[in-house]
Design a protein around this motif. Structure first.
Motif, short mmCIF file in Angstrom:
data_model
loop_
_atom_site.label_atom_id
_atom_site.label_comp_id
_atom_site.label_asym_id
_atom_site.label_seq_id
_atom_site.Cartn_x
_atom_site.Cartn_y
_atom_site.Cartn_z
N ALA A 1 1.67 29.35 127.60
CA ALA A 1 1.04 28.06 127.93
C ALA A 1 -0.48 28.17 127.87
O ALA A 1 -1.16 27.23 127.42
N LEU A 2 -1.02 29.31 128.28
CA LEU A 2 -2.47 29.50 128.25
C LEU A 2 -2.98 29.49 126.82
O LEU A 2 -3.99 28.83 126.51
N LEU A 3 -2.31 30.20 125.93
CA LEU A 3 -2.75 30.25 124.54
C LEU A 3 -2.58 28.89 123.86
O LEU A 3 -3.44 28.47 123.07
N HIS A 4 -1.50 28.21 124.17
CA HIS A 4 -1.27 26.90 123.54
C HIS A 4 -2.32 25.88 124.00
O HIS A 4 -2.75 25.03 123.21
N ALA A 5 -2.74 25.98 125.25
CA ALA A 5 -3.70 25.00 125.77
C ALA A 5 -5.11 25.26 125.28
O ALA A 5 -5.90 24.32 125.14
N THR A 6 -5.45 26.52 125.00
CA THR A 6 -6.82 26.85 124.63
C THR A 6 -6.98 27.11 123.13
O THR A 6 -7.96 26.67 122.53
N HIS A 7 -6.04 27.84 122.55
CA HIS A 7 -6.11 28.16 121.12
C HIS A 7 -4.75 27.90 120.49
O HIS A 7 -3.96 28.83 120.28
N PRO A 8 -4.43 26.65 120.18
CA PRO A 8 -3.10 26.34 119.65
C PRO A 8 -2.82 26.98 118.30
O PRO A 8 -1.66 27.03 117.87
N ILE A 9 -3.85 27.45 117.60
CA ILE A 9 -3.61 28.05 116.28
C ILE A 9 -3.09 29.48 116.40
O ILE A 9 -2.66 30.06 115.40
N LEU A 10 -3.13 30.07 117.62
CA LEU A 10 -2.68 31.43 117.80
C LEU A 10 -1.16 31.47 117.99
O LEU A 10 -0.59 30.63 118.70
N ALA A 11 -0.55 32.45 117.38
CA ALA A 11 0.89 32.64 117.49
C ALA A 11 1.17 34.07 117.94
O ALA A 11 0.43 35.00 117.60
N THR A 12 2.24 34.26 118.72
CA THR A 12 2.61 35.58 119.21
C THR A 12 3.97 35.97 118.64
O THR A 12 4.88 35.13 118.56
N THR A 13 4.08 37.24 118.26
CA THR A 13 5.33 37.79 117.75
C THR A 13 5.69 39.03 118.55
O THR A 13 4.90 39.98 118.59
N PRO A 14 6.85 39.07 119.21
CA PRO A 14 7.22 40.27 119.97
C PRO A 14 7.46 41.46 119.04
O PRO A 14 8.11 41.34 118.00
N LEU A 15 6.92 42.59 119.43
CA LEU A 15 7.11 43.83 118.67
C LEU A 15 8.00 44.82 119.41
O LEU A 15 8.96 45.34 118.84
N TYR A 16 7.66 45.09 120.67
CA TYR A 16 8.39 46.09 121.44
C TYR A 16 8.61 45.58 122.85
O TYR A 16 7.78 44.87 123.42
N SER A 17 9.74 45.98 123.42
CA SER A 17 10.03 45.80 124.84
C SER A 17 10.15 47.18 125.45
O SER A 17 11.00 47.98 125.02
N LEU A 18 9.30 47.47 126.43
CA LEU A 18 9.22 48.81 127.02
C LEU A 18 9.83 48.76 128.42
O LEU A 18 9.28 48.14 129.33
N TRP A 19 10.96 49.43 128.59
CA TRP A 19 11.72 49.38 129.84
C TRP A 19 11.98 50.80 130.31
O TRP A 19 12.20 51.70 129.48
#
Length: 659
Positions: free
Chosen positions: A617-635
């Motif tokens: 929500a923070l990225l969409h509200a401030t920089h809508p052109i940014l996209a995130t892609t999950p790479l790793y989940s560390l558990w």
């Protein structure tokens, strides 16, 4: 069933296994030793903390980091060009911990030998089990904290004092010549240990105070008894050893920082005496050490240690009524003879906690040097002969007679505590096995009370095992584990070759990484840690001149957005023209020109509760052109500042952020 000896060996194996654990207890476990040495010795990208960065007024000596991480990284320094990048980050993590593991065995050795010197009447496995099961030993002592080194030095000082005290007794340490050599060796080592302890942490003096006090009292009493020459020689050896070690450490620090003569312990003391400086690190109530951190570190052993201190104090001041009541409930108390050695062991944690509690800034790791004393004081009360009788399933060959330990030292110097060895053995002989269950109706009230205490002791031990193993897993594996795991994964892959399988491989700036659709390339030049502990840069294993920039955004939304804006939003899509020249077998040269279009990208490490919470929500509200892609989940990875909302969120996420 498993014996106590087998249990101790199993706990040593657990200690070795936890060397590989990703748990992140406190930033100082990285930034007070390996981070500094990796920068100095290996030339890797690192963040030098303020204690070392201020070369004109440094507050830390370089000697302890060189002693641990310097020795650990020497093989890496010698073979750095030959070590594969996939292996280098893991070596940077594990090697200092292996050195600390070896040093932790010195605590085991000290506890075992001091146990008999102070009048222990068991086989020595009780204190060793209390030590080996303690989660601070399993986790914190294996990490290169300055407190961990301080803990080793405190244990060694107890061992040297025990040898020095025993050398005064006829029949101990062999012939008079052997006793004299033992005394000289102990005095030289005590002086050197005191110097190294002060340069490791000036708080070492708080724990060393009882040892120094008893040494001084012993020398004064020796002078009054007509042995002035021997006392003077001992004082000269102690002073010379301490002075020479201090001079060597001052020269080392002055050479390293290169800004004149540096007295790092004095600088640290002056810094910590300023309340404004302590306020920067946090202000705590003066009782925090005693009522919060001591139980948190040592659990039930802390209470048993207080019981042992009370018993030793009662016997020392001849409070027979109180001592007899404790002896009736805990017969293992009879193992302790009131000697100067046992008194010093009891006073070390009392002195350390008392002095440290006067400061408004308090942390749990400051109490780590109490480890050896608490194991010595509580070991037999928990794991001694009473436990063998109460729980046959954890006994050392119950039907065999246990080995007879060495006779405890009986100091004969004036002013030391004295006790009758015959009455001491008589009290030990009075510790009888509980009667069969069929004779329960014939038990006296005292015997029934003792049997009830046995049952309570079994439950107390089980609670202690659960307490220490649970905290060892939490602090050693889960707590902030994603920070270490992310550093290892990113560091081991940052030179990998880009493939068409998606962003599973990535490189620093100047290299290209394919997106999932393969239509466009991204240039990863920035690594951001958000809502995590400080990232240890040296675990990436990349050189100082690497274009990969590492940012610690803390948990500040404004700082995160500023970094992303500078790296991703401000830079337009770039076009790179590459000329490729190839030579055929007929010596004709063919040149082709092609264009690669790529865009900047960043890697973002954050707890899952943040990565899937307010971050999108923070990225969409401030920089809508940014996209995130999950790479790793560390558990598993746990963040106390941002706890998981569900068990599935007990992990950290590595995201690829691109425009």
């Amino acid at each position: 069933m498993i014996s106590r000896r087998q249990l101790y060996v199993a706990l040593l194996a657990v200690r070795l296994l936890l060397v590989l654990s990703p748990g992140y207890v406190h930033p100082d476990g990285f930034f007070q030793s390996p981070e500094v040495v990796a920068d100095t010795l290996l030339g890797l990208k690192a963040f030098v903390p303020w204690e070392f960065a201020d070369t004109h007024n440094p507050c830390r000596s370089i000697a302890p980091p060189l002693l641990v991480s310097g020795i650990a990284y020497l093989p890496v320094w010698a073979t750095l060009a030959l070590i594969p990048q996939r292996l280098l980050p893991l070596l940077l993590l594990v090697l200092p911990r292996l050195v600390m593991l070896a040093l932790s065995l010195l605590i085991d050795l000290s506890v075992y030998r001091v146990y008999f010197a102070m009048g222990g009447g068991g086989d020595g496995l009780g204190p060793l089990l209390a030590l080996a099961l303690s989660w601070p030993m399993l986790v914190m002592q294996q990490q290169p904290f300055s407190n961990s080194i301080e803990s080793v030095l405190v244990a060694l000082s107890l061992l040297c004092y025990a040898e020095w005290r025993s050398s005064h007794t006829d029949g101990e340490c062999g012939s008079p010549g052997a006793r004299a050599r033992t005394r000289r060796r102990a005095e030289v080592m005590l002086g050197a240990i005191a110097a190294l302890g002060v340069f490791t942490r000036f708080t070492f003096l708080f724990y060393f105070f009882p040892v120094a006090l008893m040494l001084l009292i012993g020398l004064v009493l020796e002078t009054r008894s007509g042995r002035q020459r021997a006392a003077l020689a001992s004082f000269v050896r102690l002073a010379a050893s301490f002075s020479m070690a201090c001079a060597a450490l001052v020269l080392l620090d002055s050479w390293y920082f290169g800004t004149g003569v540096q007295l790092t312990p004095l600088n640290s003391l002056l810094y910590n005496m300023d309340p404004r400086n302590l306020a920067l690190h946090g202000i705590h109530a003066r009782y925090t050490h005693l009522l919060v951190y001591l139980p948190m570190l040592f659990g039930p052993n802390a209470l048993f240690s207080l019981l042992a201190i009370a018993f030793l104090s009662a016997r020392a001041i001849s409070a027979r009524s109180f001592a007899s009541r404790l002896l009736a409930l805990f017969p293992a108390c009879a193992h302790w003879a009131p000697s100067t050695i046992s008194l010093v062991v009891a006073l070390v944690p009392v002195s350390g906690v008392a002095f440290l509690s006067t400061a408004p800034h308090q942390e749990a790791r400051f109490l780590l040097p109490c480890l050896a004393s608490i194991a010595l004081l509580s070991g037999d009360l928990v794991w001694g002969s009473r436990w063998r009788h109460a729980s046959p399933s954890l006994s050392d060959e119950c039907h065999q007679k246990p080995p007879e330990p060495p006779a405890p030292a009986a100091p004969n110097t004036a002013g030391s505590f004295s006790s009758s060895s015959a009455s001491h053995r008589l009290r030990r002989a009075e510790v009888a096995r509980p009667p069969p269950s069929g004779a329960a109706s014939q038990l006296s009230p005292a015997s029934r009370g003792r049997a009830h205490a046995d049952r309570l002791l079994v439950w107390w031990i089980l609670a202690s095992i659960v307490f220490h193993l649970a905290l060892a897993i939490f602090w050693g594996v889960a707590h902030q584990g994603g920070v270490v795991q992310a550093s290892l994964v990113i560091g081991s892959r940052h030179r990998a070759i880009a493939s068409d399988e998606g962003p599973a491989s990535f490189l620093p700036s100047g290299h290209l990484v394919n997106e999932r659709d393969g239509s466009q390339d991204v240039d990863v030049s920035t690594l951001i840690f958000f809502c995590t502990y400080m990232p240890p840069r040296h675990l990436l294993g990349i050189p100082k001149d690497s274009p990969l920039q590492v940012h610690d955004a803390h948990c500040d939304d404004a700082r995160l957005l500023q970094v992303l804006a500078q790296v991703l939003v401000a830079d337009p899509t770039t076009t790179t023209t590459t000329t490729s020249t190839s030579t055929t077998s007929t010596s004709t040269t063919s040149t082709s020109i092609f264009t690669l279009t790529h865009r900047p990208a960043a890697l973002l490490v954050a707890p899952a509760s943040v990565a899937h919470g307010h971050l999108p929500a923070l990225l969409h509200a401030t920089h809508p052109i940014l996209a995130t892609t999950p790479l790793y989940s560390l558990w598993p990875s746990f963040s106390g500042e941002h706890p998981p909302r569900a068990l599935f969120d007990l992990r950290y996420e590595v995201l690829l952020v691109s425009a």
